[in-house]
Motif scaffolding. Structure first.
Motif, PDB file in Angstrom:
ATOM      1  N   GLY A   1      -9.153   8.702  -6.531  1.00  0.00           N
ATOM      2  CA  GLY A   1      -8.075   9.138  -6.036  1.00  0.00           C
ATOM      3  C   GLY A   1      -8.102   9.948  -4.924  1.00  0.00           C
ATOM      4  O   GLY A   1      -7.079  10.532  -4.485  1.00  0.00           O
TER       5      GLY A   1
ATOM      6  N   LEU B   1     -12.504   7.909  -2.638  1.00  0.00           N
ATOM      7  CA  LEU B   1     -11.226   7.008  -2.557  1.00  0.00           C
ATOM      8  C   LEU B   1     -11.404   6.363  -3.698  1.00  0.00           C
ATOM      9  O   LEU B   1     -10.145   6.076  -4.373  1.00  0.00           O
ATOM     10  CB  LEU B   1     -11.633   5.884  -1.319  1.00  0.00           C
ATOM     11  N   GLN B   2     -12.346   5.939  -4.528  1.00  0.00           N
ATOM     12  CA  GLN B   2     -12.264   5.166  -5.857  1.00  0.00           C
ATOM     13  C   GLN B   2     -11.665   6.103  -6.855  1.00  0.00           C
ATOM     14  O   GLN B   2     -11.266   5.621  -7.982  1.00  0.00           O
ATOM     15  CB  GLN B   2     -13.664   4.550  -6.336  1.00  0.00           C
TER      16      GLN B   2
ATOM     17  N   HIS C   1      -8.681  10.764  -0.490  1.00  0.00           N
ATOM     18  CA  HIS C   1      -8.035   9.983   0.817  1.00  0.00           C
ATOM     19  C   HIS C   1      -9.051  10.409   1.898  1.00  0.00           C
ATOM     20  O   HIS C   1      -9.788  11.161   1.827  1.00  0.00           O
ATOM     21  CB  HIS C   1      -6.773  10.297   0.883  1.00  0.00           C
TER      22      HIS C   1
ATOM     23  N   THR D   1      -6.837   1.165  -3.580  1.00  0.00           N
ATOM     24  CA  THR D   1      -6.810   2.374  -3.122  1.00  0.00           C
ATOM     25  C   THR D   1      -5.526   2.940  -2.378  1.00  0.00           C
ATOM     26  O   THR D   1      -5.057   2.029  -1.452  1.00  0.00           O
ATOM     27  CB  THR D   1      -8.276   3.131  -2.777  1.00  0.00           C
TER      28      THR D   1
ATOM     29  N   ARG E   1      -1.531   0.663   0.507  1.00  0.00           N
ATOM     30  CA  ARG E   1      -2.824   0.245  -0.361  1.00  0.00           C
ATOM     31  C   ARG E   1      -4.040  -0.399   0.601  1.00  0.00           C
ATOM     32  O   ARG E   1      -3.815  -1.108   1.712  1.00  0.00           O
ATOM     33  CB  ARG E   1      -2.247  -0.841  -1.295  1.00  0.00           C
TER      34      ARG E   1
END
Length: 554
Positions: A410, A407-408, A412, A372, A367
């Motif tokens: 889902g 990222l917010q 990466h 995230t 995390r």
């Protein structure tokens, strides 16, 4: 010889729950001037009775106390020994006292600093998991100040400590000889790191595992260990049960060794830049660039106006606003030009220059940034392994502004490598953060290496809810239990699926035991079941004799 704990009976004008004797509720008196006692309850086990002879009888006074629903984590009062304050037998004259007042008062202050009002003398208790509670009253909008009294109600007040009153070191020294000790850190991830660092200093062996009640803003470590993103209104009784039942897992901790970069021009030195990082060890992540700049601005604003940052929601709104303004100005767009990165001896600088990230993250836990998951879930076709917090590897991730936005929802970052050692060299002052503690670091050479592993408590999901303290659950007179056996090989292959375990198991038979039986009685009955089956021909698994090392699974 174990020392028996007696009830500590207290008269109550208000009382929740029901009388243990008659089962009726307690009538509350709403008049302010009323001094009528409605209940008698024990401060330790919370048993309550009506304040009348028919309910509370004389024999209750001397009964041994069980310490209640959380007896396993409560420090018994018999472990705590009061220490008398040392007194100076020599008396001096009033004149001498006046002339040497300042000098003597400073000595007295030093003596009082060393003097402890009590000491801990633990008794052997293999089934106990005594708990030490540390509360940071300033974390997450000052939530901590509200729950200290509640913990003192459920536990022994001598095992609950306010971190604003001197930190955790003195309490950990007091309890260092307590066997099976567990720690509950009530605060943000910074509070947890503080406690882990003090445990390193004291070298307590074995180090006690640390559970988390998340009161901070990000709470990424708490999310990783299943404690959630923030405390709302969950009953503290339930939290204590989770701490008692939680699994002990390991957490990698990483050293940060900083040296000045000798290749930079001294005349170009930024006066506002620091020569060292705020922390020399990290548990969650170490990052530089865009996210550290946002955290630094938040930190500086909170230091200037602490009264404006008194709620978790308001803190997150400030983060969002600062991030948006930095995004518009593009303050970290040239990060790749001033960074050299070597991971496990492999130079990744050219890879970074091709990616042109605005943020570099060295990640220890899955995390990041309030929940995230920047490493994502790499599949079998990738060159990377899924991330773990106990594998001795650190994940290096690069973020462009596009991947930071994704990222917010889902997404990466760009996975650069998984490694065990990092050498990071910077050629200009760059904002950095260590577990949420930001600074602007002068050009430096930073070495990252594994420090040690800390014991942590990971929350497990409970199957049933906690019974009320004064309610007794009905116990059946007899239990019929169907018993099956399974080989260890099948169990290791199928332990993730209960239905497949059931299909692979072989019935042994049925045992009948009293409703309040323990596992030892069940074991005896199962062995008798085996002896009865010994006369049959051992053609199948159900008739083969059990190994002497057999154990219960469920």
């Amino acid at each position: 010889q174990p020392i028996i704990v007696r009830h500590h009976w207290v008269h109550r004008r208000r009382q929740e729950g029901k009388c243990r004797q008659c089962g009726k509720g307690f009538q509350q008196k709403f008049a302010f001037h009323s001094k009528e006692i409605v209940a008698i309850s024990c401060s330790w086990c919370k048993q309550a009775y009506h304040s009348k002879v028919s309910c509370f009888m004389l024999q209750h006074i001397e009964e041994p106390c069980s310490l209640g629903a959380h007896a396993a984590v409560v420090v018994p009062p018999t472990w705590i020994l009061r220490v008398r304050r040392p007194q100076n037998p020599l008396k001096s004259s009033k004149k001498k006292k006046r002339t040497s007042f300042k000098r003597k008062s400073s000595k007295k202050g030093a003596e009082e600093g060393r003097w402890k009002p009590f000491v801990i003398k633990p008794m052997p208790a293999p089934l106990m998991k005594p708990l030490l509670v540390f509360v940071n009253p300033k974390s997450g909008g000052n939530q901590g100040a509200k729950i200290i009294q509640s913990f003192m109600w459920y536990l022994n007040p001598r095992q609950v400590f306010d971190l604003s009153q001197g930190g955790p070191k003195e309490a950990l020294e007091l309890y260092r000889k307590v066997h099976n000790l567990r720690i509950l850190a009530c605060g943000g991830d910074g509070t947890v790191g503080w406690i882990l660092s003090i445990l390193d200093q004291l070298r307590i062996n074995p180090p006690p595992p640390v559970a988390i009640l998340p009161l901070g803003t990000g709470n990424d470590l708490a999310r990783t260990l299943n404690w959630g993103g923030g405390y709302t209104d969950e009953p503290l009784s339930k939290i204590l049960s989770h701490v008692e039942d939680g699994n002990i897992v390991q957490l990698d901790r990483w050293n940060l060794h900083v040296e000045p970069n000798p290749d930079t021009n001294p005349e170009e030195k930024d006066e506002a830049a620091a020569d060292k990082l705020p922390l020399d060890v990290f548990n969650n992540y170490f990052s530089l660039g865009f996210d550290a700049r946002v955290t630094l601005e938040f930190h500086e604003s909170r230091e200037a106006n602490p009264e404006k940052f008194n709620s978790r929601f308001r803190n997150k709104m400030f983060y969002a606003g600062t991030a948006f303004s930095d995004f518009l100005t593009g303050s970290s767009k040239d990060l790749a030009k001033h960074v050299r990165l070597i991971c496990d001896g492999t130079d990744l600088t050219s890879k970074i220059q091709d990616l042109k990230p605005q943020c570099l993250v060295f990640l220890n836990i899955p995390r990041y940034c309030a929940g995230t998951m920047p490493w994502g879930n790499p599949g079998e076709h990738h060159d990377f392994e899924p991330q773990r917090h106990d594998d001795g590897c650190i994940e290096v991730i690069g973020f462009t502004m596009t991947s930071l936005a994704a990222l917010q929802v889902g997404g990466h970052g760009e996975r650069l490598c998984q490694c065990r050692q990092v050498v990071l060299t910077t050629s200009k002052a760059i904002p950095m953060q260590v577990d949420g503690e930001p600074c602007k670091l002068a050009p430096s050479c930073i070495h990252i290496s594994l420090r040690n592993q800390a014991n942590m408590v990971q929350k497990t999901k409970r199957r049933n809810s906690m019974p009320l303290l004064n309610d007794q659950q009905p116990v059946p007179e007899r239990l019929r239990i169907r018993v099956s056996r399974i080989s260890m090989r099948d169990y290791e292959a199928l332990n993730y699926d209960k239905e497949k375990l059931k299909e692979a198991s072989v019935p042994l038979g049925i045992i009948v035991v009293p409703g309040d039986s323990d596992l030892e009685l069940c074991r005896t009955q199962i062995e008798k079941l085996q002896e009865e089956g010994d006369g049959a021909k051992p053609k199948t698994l159900s008739f083969q004799k059990l190994s002497p090392k057999w154990c219960f699974l469920d």
